[in-house]
Design a protein around this motif. Structure first.
Motif, PDB file in Angstrom:
ATOM      1  N   UNK A 196       0.883  -1.166   0.090  1.00  0.00           N
ATOM      2  CA  UNK A 196      -0.022  -0.113  -0.020  1.00  0.00           C
ATOM      3  C   UNK A 196       1.061   1.313   0.038  1.00  0.00           C
ATOM      4  N   UNK A 197       1.953   1.228   0.632  1.00  0.00           N
ATOM      5  CA  UNK A 197       2.889   2.370   0.603  1.00  0.00           C
ATOM      6  C   UNK A 197       3.453   2.701  -0.622  1.00  0.00           C
ATOM      7  N   UNK A 198       3.670   1.784  -1.518  1.00  0.00           N
ATOM      8  CA  UNK A 198       3.942   2.197  -2.878  1.00  0.00           C
ATOM      9  C   UNK A 198       3.064   2.239  -3.866  1.00  0.00           C
ATOM     10  N   UNK A 199       1.764   2.013  -3.393  1.00  0.00           N
ATOM     11  CA  UNK A 199       0.642   2.288  -4.384  1.00  0.00           C
ATOM     12  C   UNK A 199       0.501   3.808  -4.322  1.00  0.00           C
ATOM     13  N   UNK A 200       0.601   4.472  -2.718  1.00  0.00           N
ATOM     14  CA  UNK A 200       0.350   5.671  -2.549  1.00  0.00           C
ATOM     15  C   UNK A 200       1.415   6.522  -3.196  1.00  0.00           C
ATOM     16  N   UNK A 201       2.815   6.077  -3.216  1.00  0.00           N
ATOM     17  CA  UNK A 201       3.736   6.876  -4.048  1.00  0.00           C
ATOM     18  C   UNK A 201       3.424   6.909  -5.364  1.00  0.00           C
ATOM     19  N   UNK A 202       2.851   5.680  -5.869  1.00  0.00           N
ATOM     20  CA  UNK A 202       2.860   5.665  -7.380  1.00  0.00           C
ATOM     21  C   UNK A 202       1.698   6.730  -7.641  1.00  0.00           C
ATOM     22  N   UNK A 203       0.626   6.781  -6.775  1.00  0.00           N
ATOM     23  CA  UNK A 203      -0.466   7.862  -7.207  1.00  0.00           C
ATOM     24  C   UNK A 203      -0.264   9.240  -7.109  1.00  0.00           C
ATOM     25  N   UNK A 204       0.825   9.488  -6.260  1.00  0.00           N
ATOM     26  CA  UNK A 204       1.400  10.796  -6.182  1.00  0.00           C
ATOM     27  C   UNK A 204       2.199  11.107  -7.093  1.00  0.00           C
ATOM     28  N   UNK A 205       2.884  10.275  -7.885  1.00  0.00           N
ATOM     29  CA  UNK A 205       4.073  10.495  -8.901  1.00  0.00           C
ATOM     30  C   UNK A 205       3.332  10.510 -10.508  1.00  0.00           C
ATOM     31  N   UNK A 206       2.054   9.560 -10.422  1.00  0.00           N
ATOM     32  CA  UNK A 206       1.445   9.492 -11.650  1.00  0.00           C
ATOM     33  C   UNK A 206       0.315  10.303 -11.822  1.00  0.00           C
ATOM     34  N   UNK A 207      -0.084  11.035 -11.025  1.00  0.00           N
ATOM     35  CA  UNK A 207      -1.030  12.182 -11.208  1.00  0.00           C
ATOM     36  C   UNK A 207      -0.678  13.305 -11.949  1.00  0.00           C
ATOM     37  N   UNK A 208       0.384  13.711 -12.122  1.00  0.00           N
ATOM     38  CA  UNK A 208       0.551  15.020 -12.896  1.00  0.00           C
ATOM     39  C   UNK A 208       0.436  14.529 -14.444  1.00  0.00           C
ATOM     40  N   UNK A 209       0.787  13.301 -14.542  1.00  0.00           N
ATOM     41  CA  UNK A 209       0.375  12.891 -16.163  1.00  0.00           C
ATOM     42  C   UNK A 209      -0.894  12.967 -16.725  1.00  0.00           C
ATOM     43  N   UNK A 210      -1.786  12.635 -15.576  1.00  0.00           N
ATOM     44  CA  UNK A 210      -3.197  12.775 -15.852  1.00  0.00           C
ATOM     45  C   UNK A 210      -3.751  14.161 -16.337  1.00  0.00           C
TER      46      UNK A 210
END
Length: 297
Positions: A196-210
């Motif tokens: 879950x920790x890396x999922x949260x990291x993933x979302x924060x990193x990915x959001x700018x691309x959206x």
């Protein structure tokens, strides 16, 4: 900062400006909204934009113009777009097999602007790139519907709180983790409590691309690394094995489609549904004078 003046400004610019003029006025409005809302995009900025669209184009029309605020979009020459903002207008567009989807876009980012790792590693063309009426779109949707038991109409998930989450946990990370933990259990039958920790990291990193904002190469590599960890765990489960086999039976690359589904689950599941759940709870907490917010859990 006065909402009424801001909305009149929007209506005037949409009536008399075009192209670059709309973009420049849109930047002014966007800056105003973020200042007025103290940076609260989901909980306030979007409401301000909705109020402008309703006043300028009306609910009855339901369709209006929208200046691009995506750097990627603007860089590739798309300055003004069409937005379907009423439920009926959006539904009529979303359900139209001939509506068409851009093959080169990932929401507000042109895929050519994205570094390796942002899109699925095995196939950069995702469901968002295929028109609803195409055979490829239909085949992929049927595989998801038939290969993932949780998408069945009668499926019920055995809802559980993830490790470390209690009734007192009402912060954004806790809501996201609760959504993601149960989503992956339902979709793939796997326990992602330790991821879950890396999922949260993933979302924060990915959001700018959206949003069409720049993503750097090292960030793309990290997104790919996180997905690989999650994919490895998903792929070992019984649901994934049956899904891949079903794809092969249908002449489809089952592992590619599973990789795409993991990408979707992280983007629209952990991130999208997590945001929806958090903002919904936040509104309830704000508007409800009754029980303690933690009781809502």
């Amino acid at each position: 900062m006065v909402p009424e003046i801001s909305r009149e400004f929007h209506k005037t610019t949409m009536t008399y400006f075009s192209g670059t003029g709309i973009v420049l006025s849109g930047l002014v409005s966007t800056g105003r909204h973020f200042t007025y809302c103290l940076g609260d995009y989901l909980g306030c900025v979007k409401d301000e934009v909705a109020a402008e669209l309703i006043q300028t184009f009306t609910w009855e029309t339901g369709v209006g113009l929208f200046p691009t605020i995506s750097p990627s979009w603007a860089f590739h020459g798309d300055l003004v777009g069409t937005i379907h903002f009423s439920h009926s207008a959006y539904k009529s567009w979303a359900h139209d097999p001939a509506a068409g989807r851009p093959p080169d876009m990932m929401v507000a980012s042109n895929k050519s602007s994205l570094p390796a790792g942002v899109m699925p590693d095995t196939s950069p063309d995702i469901l968002l790139n295929f028109d609803t009426g195409t055979s490829e779109h239909t085949a992929r949707r049927h595989l998801l519907a038939d290969g993932l038991p949780s998408l069945a109409q009668e499926f019920k998930v055995d809802f559980k709180a993830p490790p470390g989450i209690t009734a007192d946990s009402s912060d954004k990370r806790s809501v996201f983790d609760t959504v993601g933990f149960n989503l992956f259990r339902a979709l793939f039958g796997v326990d992602m409590g330790t991821e879950l920790g890396i999922m949260f990291e993933y979302d924060g990193t990915f959001t700018p691309a959206v949003l069409g904002a720049p993503i750097l190469g090292y960030q793309g590599r990290r997104l790919s690394e996180i997905r690989s960890i999650i994919m490895k765990k998903v792929e070992a489960g019984d649901v994934a094995k049956k899904f891949i086999a079903l794809g092969a039976e249908r002449g489809m690359p089952g592992k590619q489609r599973l990789d795409e589904m993991v990408w979707i689950a992280l983007f629209a599941g952990y991130g999208g549904t997590g945001n929806l759940a958090y903002e919904t709870l936040r509104i309830i907490w704000k508007e409800s004078p009754g029980p303690d917010p933690c009781d809502l859990w």
